[in-house]
Design a protein around this motif. Structure first.
Motif, PDB file in Angstrom:
ATOM      1  N   ARG A 210      -5.812  -2.265  70.283  1.00  0.00           N
ATOM      2  CA  ARG A 210      -5.664  -1.247  71.556  1.00  0.00           C
ATOM      3  C   ARG A 210      -5.454   0.290  71.159  1.00  0.00           C
ATOM      4  N   ALA A 211      -5.210   0.597  69.780  1.00  0.00           N
ATOM      5  CA  ALA A 211      -5.085   1.813  70.300  1.00  0.00           C
ATOM      6  C   ALA A 211      -6.996   2.607  70.187  1.00  0.00           C
ATOM      7  N   VAL A 212      -7.438   1.905  69.358  1.00  0.00           N
ATOM      8  CA  VAL A 212      -9.121   2.455  69.921  1.00  0.00           C
ATOM      9  C   VAL A 212      -9.733   2.240  71.264  1.00  0.00           C
ATOM     10  N   LEU A 213      -8.946   1.243  72.002  1.00  0.00           N
ATOM     11  CA  LEU A 213      -9.247   1.248  73.476  1.00  0.00           C
ATOM     12  C   LEU A 213      -8.568   1.962  74.362  1.00  0.00           C
ATOM     13  N   ARG A 214      -7.594   2.899  73.877  1.00  0.00           N
ATOM     14  CA  ARG A 214      -6.615   3.557  74.679  1.00  0.00           C
ATOM     15  C   ARG A 214      -7.792   4.863  74.203  1.00  0.00           C
ATOM     16  N   LYS A 215      -8.023   5.196  73.019  1.00  0.00           N
ATOM     17  CA  LYS A 215      -8.657   6.126  72.354  1.00  0.00           C
ATOM     18  C   LYS A 215      -9.740   6.566  73.685  1.00  0.00           C
ATOM     19  N   GLN A 216     -10.577   4.946  73.960  1.00  0.00           N
ATOM     20  CA  GLN A 216     -11.872   5.574  74.557  1.00  0.00           C
ATOM     21  C   GLN A 216     -11.790   5.139  76.187  1.00  0.00           C
ATOM     22  N   GLY A 217     -10.714   5.313  76.186  1.00  0.00           N
ATOM     23  CA  GLY A 217      -9.878   4.919  77.801  1.00  0.00           C
ATOM     24  C   GLY A 217      -9.502   4.376  78.870  1.00  0.00           C
ATOM     25  N   ALA A 218      -9.252   3.007  77.877  1.00  0.00           N
ATOM     26  CA  ALA A 218      -8.972   2.120  78.620  1.00  0.00           C
ATOM     27  C   ALA A 218      -7.768   1.580  79.073  1.00  0.00           C
ATOM     28  N   ALA A 219      -7.386   0.693  80.410  1.00  0.00           N
ATOM     29  CA  ALA A 219      -5.944   0.952  80.371  1.00  0.00           C
ATOM     30  C   ALA A 219      -6.026  -0.928  80.568  1.00  0.00           C
ATOM     31  N   LEU A 220      -4.760  -0.689  80.051  1.00  0.00           N
ATOM     32  CA  LEU A 220      -4.480  -2.037  79.236  1.00  0.00           C
ATOM     33  C   LEU A 220      -3.209  -2.403  80.011  1.00  0.00           C
ATOM     34  N   GLY A 221      -2.286  -2.045  80.879  1.00  0.00           N
ATOM     35  CA  GLY A 221      -1.503  -2.060  81.847  1.00  0.00           C
ATOM     36  C   GLY A 221      -1.086  -1.621  83.078  1.00  0.00           C
ATOM     37  N   VAL A 222      -0.538  -1.928  84.060  1.00  0.00           N
ATOM     38  CA  VAL A 222      -0.233  -1.640  84.799  1.00  0.00           C
ATOM     39  C   VAL A 222       0.086   0.457  84.904  1.00  0.00           C
ATOM     40  N   ALA A 223       1.099   0.586  84.142  1.00  0.00           N
ATOM     41  CA  ALA A 223       1.422   1.986  84.332  1.00  0.00           C
ATOM     42  C   ALA A 223       0.220   2.773  83.484  1.00  0.00           C
ATOM     43  N   ASP A 224      -0.843   2.153  82.809  1.00  0.00           N
ATOM     44  CA  ASP A 224      -2.196   2.854  82.275  1.00  0.00           C
ATOM     45  C   ASP A 224      -2.455   3.278  83.860  1.00  0.00           C
ATOM     46  N   CYS A 225      -2.786   2.189  84.882  1.00  0.00           N
ATOM     47  CA  CYS A 225      -3.601   2.588  85.690  1.00  0.00           C
ATOM     48  C   CYS A 225      -3.206   3.286  86.678  1.00  0.00           C
ATOM     49  N   GLU A 226      -1.860   3.653  86.935  1.00  0.00           N
ATOM     50  CA  GLU A 226      -0.951   4.163  87.635  1.00  0.00           C
ATOM     51  C   GLU A 226      -1.495   5.374  87.314  1.00  0.00           C
ATOM     52  N   ALA A 227      -1.097   5.964  85.665  1.00  0.00           N
ATOM     53  CA  ALA A 227      -1.693   7.191  84.746  1.00  0.00           C
ATOM     54  C   ALA A 227      -2.621   7.355  85.635  1.00  0.00           C
ATOM     55  N   PHE A 228      -4.303   6.725  85.214  1.00  0.00           N
ATOM     56  CA  PHE A 228      -5.483   7.588  85.377  1.00  0.00           C
ATOM     57  C   PHE A 228      -5.752   7.482  86.580  1.00  0.00           C
ATOM     58  N   THR A 229      -4.722   7.331  87.347  1.00  0.00           N
ATOM     59  CA  THR A 229      -4.897   7.074  88.577  1.00  0.00           C
ATOM     60  C   THR A 229      -4.380   8.589  89.126  1.00  0.00           C
ATOM     61  N   ALA A 230      -3.316   8.866  88.687  1.00  0.00           N
ATOM     62  CA  ALA A 230      -2.736   9.939  89.039  1.00  0.00           C
ATOM     63  C   ALA A 230      -3.828  11.259  88.973  1.00  0.00           C
ATOM     64  N   GLN A 231      -3.981  10.615  87.142  1.00  0.00           N
ATOM     65  CA  GLN A 231      -4.641  12.246  86.528  1.00  0.00           C
ATOM     66  C   GLN A 231      -6.770  12.481  87.412  1.00  0.00           C
ATOM     67  N   GLU A 232      -6.271  11.400  88.137  1.00  0.00           N
ATOM     68  CA  GLU A 232      -7.854  11.377  88.582  1.00  0.00           C
ATOM     69  C   GLU A 232      -7.750  11.956  89.908  1.00  0.00           C
ATOM     70  N   ALA A 233      -6.132  12.427  90.842  1.00  0.00           N
ATOM     71  CA  ALA A 233      -6.488  11.987  92.109  1.00  0.00           C
ATOM     72  C   ALA A 233      -5.548  14.062  91.291  1.00  0.00           C
ATOM     73  N   LYS A 234      -4.953  14.365  90.933  1.00  0.00           N
ATOM     74  CA  LYS A 234      -4.815  15.404  90.295  1.00  0.00           C
ATOM     75  C   LYS A 234      -5.972  15.999  90.134  1.00  0.00           C
ATOM     76  N   ALA A 235      -6.850  15.712  89.548  1.00  0.00           N
ATOM     77  CA  ALA A 235      -8.843  16.424  88.996  1.00  0.00           C
ATOM     78  C   ALA A 235      -8.872  16.516  89.978  1.00  0.00           C
ATOM     79  N   THR A 236      -9.249  16.032  91.045  1.00  0.00           N
ATOM     80  CA  THR A 236      -9.381  15.776  92.006  1.00  0.00           C
ATOM     81  C   THR A 236      -9.845  17.279  93.629  1.00  0.00           C
ATOM     82  N   ALA A 237      -7.880  16.580  93.768  1.00  0.00           N
ATOM     83  CA  ALA A 237      -7.989  17.858  94.121  1.00  0.00           C
ATOM     84  C   ALA A 237      -7.557  19.481  93.969  1.00  0.00           C
ATOM     85  N   GLU A 238      -8.092  19.709  92.608  1.00  0.00           N
ATOM     86  CA  GLU A 238      -8.396  20.613  92.137  1.00  0.00           C
ATOM     87  C   GLU A 238      -9.484  21.408  91.638  1.00  0.00           C
ATOM     88  N   ALA A 239     -10.236  20.260  92.009  1.00  0.00           N
ATOM     89  CA  ALA A 239     -11.976  20.515  91.658  1.00  0.00           C
ATOM     90  C   ALA A 239     -12.577  21.582  92.696  1.00  0.00           C
TER      91      ALA A 239
END
Length: 455
Positions: A426-455
């Motif tokens: 699971r540590a390797v997967l997290r390092k390689q950017g995988a989502a392992l739970g819903v909280a990960d999905c929501e965090a990655f979605t928020a990060q991507e939205a922020k990066a898109t808004a700042e671009a």
């Protein structure tokens, strides 16, 4: 019946940390994930390109990245689709109604693409990761030491070869390696039958906008008319288009009553599929708006098979697990659905979306008593019904990503695969950017939205 006695002595050409058998959606991710963790990795593929069902099967869309509106598959699979977009092979994710002409269609997020671009992007991905690739290479047998798989025998254009491995990943879809290694397989229940196969094809010169504008009720009426006349074979007029929207890559055939693991049947399935394509194309040209001037541009080289062998692993994923959103301490991938079970002896399909992304435990990838082997893709330990929700290509990629991480961890640490430690994986997967739970999905979605808004 007479028999032929065979006796071979094949020199082991080279040894690897990890060998991945099968270069489809799952095997591609497994090989790259293992190689990026420093494992010396060999990827074997029987065709002349990587990508599997997406490329040689012409299933030109990735399904299973999203559950409803939440993206749940990230990591290497998401990197891969971004690369496909950058190469001009897709316009990105969009809304799509699966089996629109069926009784119970489901609208999902999908990722349509040009299969030819996917082939080239896959080549780049493995090259950059340092994966050794053998195309036109078929698994001929396993090398064993007691209950451990220690390598594979392979038929190549140069003849029989053998390769040693600390860990083998079976990404063949048909559990070919696991079967030859003696892993127990799951049997269908008396009321179950394997899902039918399909042969996809590609049409050019299609007025896609005109067809899309046709009311669903009219499409369904046309589908039922075609079935009644014996010219169509299931309740679907499903197709996707490559960027430009002038073609249709169609999943409209249905090949029933055959065993894809029997040599005569799989040969017959290819011919039956082509006969169905001829009938379908003639019906579309004559009866369906937008297809009047369509031209048959290609037929997939291989029949697409939805279900064959599934291993009996250390855990059996069930539809109840999926619908109840069961949580697992050793979760290594998220599936999204839809629950997608094609009627085995009819023309219908059962489609529904799970309430949220569902966790798949690492134990579903691990046999009960065969060492040195990890199984990924549609052959994992899952019931017939659960397999209908977990076999989509995006889920297969997430499972492959996980299988590669398990293989890399076990080969580097000399861990038993039968008792693979989940936390380092699971540590390797997290390092390689995988989502392992819903909280990960929501965090990655928020990060991507922020990066898109700042671009």
């Amino acid at each position: 019946m007479s028999t032929v006695h065979e006796s071979f002595e094949t020199e082991v050409s080279e040894s690897y940390d990890v060998i991945v058998a099968g270069g489809g959606a799952s095997g591609l991710m497994a090989a790259v994930a293992a190689a990026r963790e420093g494992a010396k990795t060999l990827l074997l593929e029987r065709e002349g390109c990587l990508g599997g069902t997406a490329t040689t099967g012409y299933v030109a869309q990735y399904v299973g990245f999203y559950n409803h509106d939440l993206q749940a598959v990230w990591g290497l699979p998401y990197e891969f689709v971004r690369r496909i977009m950058a190469a001009g092979g897709s316009a990105g994710f969009g809304k799509y109604t699966m089996a629109e002409a069926a009784a119970s269609p489901v609208t999902i997020h999908h990722f349509p693409f040009n299969p030819e671009v996917v082939k080239m992007v896959a080549d780049d991905l493995v090259e950059e990761a340092g994966v050794h690739v053998l195309l036109h290479a078929t698994v001929a047998g396993v090398i064993r030491d007691g209950n451990a798989v220690t390598g594979l025998k392979v038929e190549t254009v140069a003849g029989r070869k053998a390769y040693g491995a600390r860990v083998v990943v079976d990404a063949t879809g048909d559990a070919l390696v696991a079967h030859q290694a003696g892993v127990e397989m799951l049997a269908l229940e008396p009321n179950e039958a394997p899902q039918p196969a399909a042969l996809c094809f590609r049409l050019s010169n299609v007025d896609v906008k005109r067809f899309r504008a046709t009311p669903r009720e009219e499409k369904r009426a046309k589908a039922l008319q075609g079935i009644q006349q014996g010219e169509l074979f299931w309740e679907s007029m499903s197709f996707v288009s490559t960027p430009g929207n002038t073609d249709a890559i169609c999943l409209m055939s249905r090949i029933q009553g055959f065993d894809p693991l029997e040599e005569q049947d799989i040969s017959k399935m290819q011919r039956v599929g082509r006969a169905q394509v001829r009938s379908i194309v003639a019906f579309l040209q004559r009866e369906v708006p937008g297809f009047e001037n369509a031209i048959l541009a290609g037929i997939a080289p291989r029949v697409g098979v939805r279900e064959t062998r599934r291993i009996r692993g250390q855990y059996l994923l069930t539809a109840g697990d999926i619908l109840a959103q069961r949580q697992f301490e050793d979760a290594i991938a998220l599936g999204c659905g839809p629950m997608d079970v094609h009627e085995a002896n009819g023309t219908g399909i059962a489609l529904s979306m799970p309430p949220g992304p569902f966790q798949i435990p690492m134990r579903c990838l691990l046999p009960q008593d065969v060492e040195g082997l990890i199984v990924t893709g549609r052959a994992i330990s899952a019931t017939h019904e659960a397999n209908g929700g977990a076999r989509h290509m995006a889920t297969a990629m997430a499972l492959g990503h996980a299988a590669g991480a398990v293989a890399a961890v076990c080969s580097a640490r000399a861990n038993s695969t039968l008792m693979a430690p989940s936390e380092p994986v699971r540590a390797v997967l997290r390092k390689q950017g995988a989502a392992l739970g819903v909280a990960d999905c929501e965090a990655f979605t928020a990060q991507e939205a922020k990066a898109t808004a700042e671009a």
